[in-house]
Structures are given as structure tokens and as C-alpha cells.
Write a protein that holds these residues in place. Structure first.
Motif, short mmCIF file in Angstrom:
data_model
loop_
_atom_site.label_atom_id
_atom_site.label_comp_id
_atom_site.label_asym_id
_atom_site.label_seq_id
_atom_site.Cartn_x
_atom_site.Cartn_y
_atom_site.Cartn_z
N GLU A 181 0.74 -1.34 0.09
CA GLU A 181 -0.26 0.00 0.06
C GLU A 181 0.80 1.33 -0.08
O GLU A 181 0.36 2.37 -0.88
N SER A 182 1.91 1.67 0.69
CA SER A 182 2.94 2.68 1.08
C SER A 182 3.38 2.66 -0.37
O SER A 182 3.67 3.76 -0.99
N CYS A 183 3.87 1.98 -1.07
CA CYS A 183 4.53 1.72 -3.06
C CYS A 183 3.52 2.41 -4.11
O CYS A 183 3.86 3.34 -4.12
N HIS A 188 1.32 4.01 -2.88
CA HIS A 188 1.16 5.42 -2.77
C HIS A 188 2.47 6.17 -2.84
O HIS A 188 2.06 7.34 -2.09
N MET A 189 3.49 5.20 -2.97
CA MET A 189 5.28 6.50 -2.42
C MET A 189 5.07 7.15 -1.16
O MET A 189 5.55 8.34 -1.14
N ASP A 190 4.13 6.10 -0.26
CA ASP A 190 4.77 6.74 1.18
C ASP A 190 5.77 6.37 1.76
O ASP A 190 5.94 5.18 2.74
N LEU A 191 6.91 7.12 1.36
CA LEU A 191 8.36 6.30 2.18
C LEU A 191 8.45 5.97 3.55
O LEU A 191 9.52 4.89 4.66
N ARG A 192 7.73 7.24 4.30
CA ARG A 192 7.76 7.43 5.63
C ARG A 192 6.97 6.17 6.46
O ARG A 192 7.37 5.93 6.49
N ARG A 193 5.75 5.80 6.07
CA ARG A 193 5.48 5.02 6.54
C ARG A 193 5.68 3.55 6.46
O ARG A 193 6.01 2.59 7.24
N THR A 202 6.97 1.65 10.25
CA THR A 202 6.21 0.37 9.97
C THR A 202 7.16 -1.14 9.92
O THR A 202 7.36 -1.54 10.77
N GLU A 234 6.94 3.31 -7.44
CA GLU A 234 5.74 2.49 -7.42
C GLU A 234 6.36 1.48 -8.36
O GLU A 234 7.02 1.39 -9.35
#
Length: 238
Positions: free
Chosen positions: A15-17, A19-24, A28, A56
């Protein structure tokens, strides 16, 4: 329970990939690592690509990127060493992601060391492995290291350098004033790149000839576009 946690971690990474949510993704991962829970190899590789700034991972048929994805060189190093410590057989993609990230963040010495490790372990690089590392080393004037990579590209792995790679090589030769190596690279460039597209190459070539070739003059109009006559000697192109 451990399998369930591993699966859950993989879902969060995916899911992080997306949305390109590197920090999350990285935070995690660190939380689960504290509980001795690690993702599968594929999820590990996707996490590494994300923190390295590749964005992504998918089929490549999506729209062109308008901005560069986020990256974190420190997180990239942590994830890569953890992945390596798990005993997996690392792929070209794993190495290239880290080499690219380190090269783009002022850590070209580490990137070069990692490239040599990759080579020693007989992981076959692709052309993309070299581009950012060559650029970083060229900007530093590290001619010997650039030619080490250039020989690997052209002789060891029989790859054809990209125009960007040639520009990096010509630039480092231009900075050092090495005439023989400059013309050797230029000759190969002329064979492989029939129509130059990079604007950078013109500034490198112009600077070289103006500073190194006596009598070379660049006028405001290098060539008459109607007749093809060159201003430097009056002869016309066919």
C-alpha cells in the motif's frame, strides 16, 4: 502468528508503494524488525525500491512521472544491509536501486564500493546501473574510476553506453585535459550516437575545442542553415 505478521507487513509495504509513502513504509518496517519480523524477498525488494527513490513498482505502462519520487539514502542503506543479511541472492535491481540512490546523494564512494561488490559476486549489471554513478564520479573529476566503469561497460559486459554516459566520460576527460582519452571516447560516441539529443554534449565539446584546439573559433552562426557552409573553414556539408 509470525506468518500473519509477515503477511500484514507485506500488505502495508504494498500500500505504501502504491501511494509512494516512503515514511510509513520504513517506519512500519522498523517496528516489525524490532519484533524480529521481516518481509518476504519480493516485499523486501519493493521496500528497497521505494526508499531508493524508484517509486511505485509495476508494469511501467502508467502515465509519465511529473515529479521525482521521494528517496532516503540512509533508509535505503539500512534496508539493503538487512536484506543482504537475510541471506537472499540479491538481484541486479537490488544493487542498482542502492547504487543510484547513493550516487544521487553525494555518496559516490559508497556507491562505487557497492558496484565492485556486485561485480565480484558476479551479479550482471545493466546500463542503468552505471548512469548516475558515472555522472557523480565525473562531477568529482574521478577520471580513473570513470574509466574503470567505462571499460566494464564496453569490454567486460559488452554494453553500448547511453548518450548520458558518453557526456559524463567526455566531461571528465575535458576537466583533466586528457587529449588521447577524450578523442578515443569521442570516436566511440560518434559511432554509437548518430544524432546527438543531449544539449549538455554541445557545451562540453565547445569548451573542449575552444580551450584545447588552437585557432578553433565558435561564431554566432556556426553553420549557414540554407547552404550548410560551416563558418570555421568555409566548407559545406553534403
Amino acid at each position: 502468528s509470525e506468518q500473519a505478521d509477515t503477511f500484514k507487513l507485506g500488505i502495508i509495504i504494498a500500500e505504501s508503494c502504491k501511494h509512494m509513502d516512503l515514511r510509513r513504509a520504513f517506519e512500519t518496517y522498523e517496528q516489525y524488525k524490532g519484533k524480529d519480523i521481516f518481509p518476504s524477498f519480493d516485499d523486501f525488494s519493493n521496500l528497497l525500491s521505494l526508499v531508493a527513490g524508484l517509486g511505485e513498482q509495476g508494469s511501467g505502462v502508467g502515465p509519465a512521472r511529473e515529479t521525482e519520487p521521494p528517496q532516503d539514502a540512509q533508509a535505503c542503506t539500512v534496508v539493503f544491509r538487512d536484506l543482504q543479511g537475510m541471506g537472499f541472492d540479491l538481484t541486479e535491481n537490488n544493487y542498482t536501486a542502492v547504487i543510484r540512490c547513493l550516487s544521487m546523494n553525494g555518496r559516490s564512494e559508497e556507491a562505487l564500493k557497492l558496484y565492485r561488490e556486485m561485480r565480484d559476486r558476479e551479479v550482471v549489471p545493466k546500463l542503468r546501473t552505471y548512469t548516475h554513478l558515472l555522472l557523480a564520479l565525473s562531477d568529482q573529476g574521478a577520471k580513473e574510476e570513470c574509466f574503470e566503469l567505462y571499460r566494464d561497460i564496453t569490454e567486460k559486459y559488452r554494453l553500448c553506453p547511453s548518450e548520458r554516459d558518453y557526456v559524463s566520460m567526455l566531461s571528465v576527460c575535458q576537466r583533466s585535459g586528457d587529449r588521447s582519452q577524450f578523442y578515443s571516447v569521442l570516436a566511440s560516441y560518434m559511432e554509437d550516437v548518430l544524432v546527438p539529443e543531449s544539449g549538455e554534449v554541445w557545451s562540453v565539446l565547445r569548451e573542449w575545442f575552444q580551450s584545447s584546439e588552437e585557432g578553433f573559433v565558435v561564431t554566432e552562426s556556426d553553420m549557414d542553415t540554407e547552404t550548410g557552409v560551416l563558418a570555421c573553414h568555409g566548407h559545406g556539408l553534403r
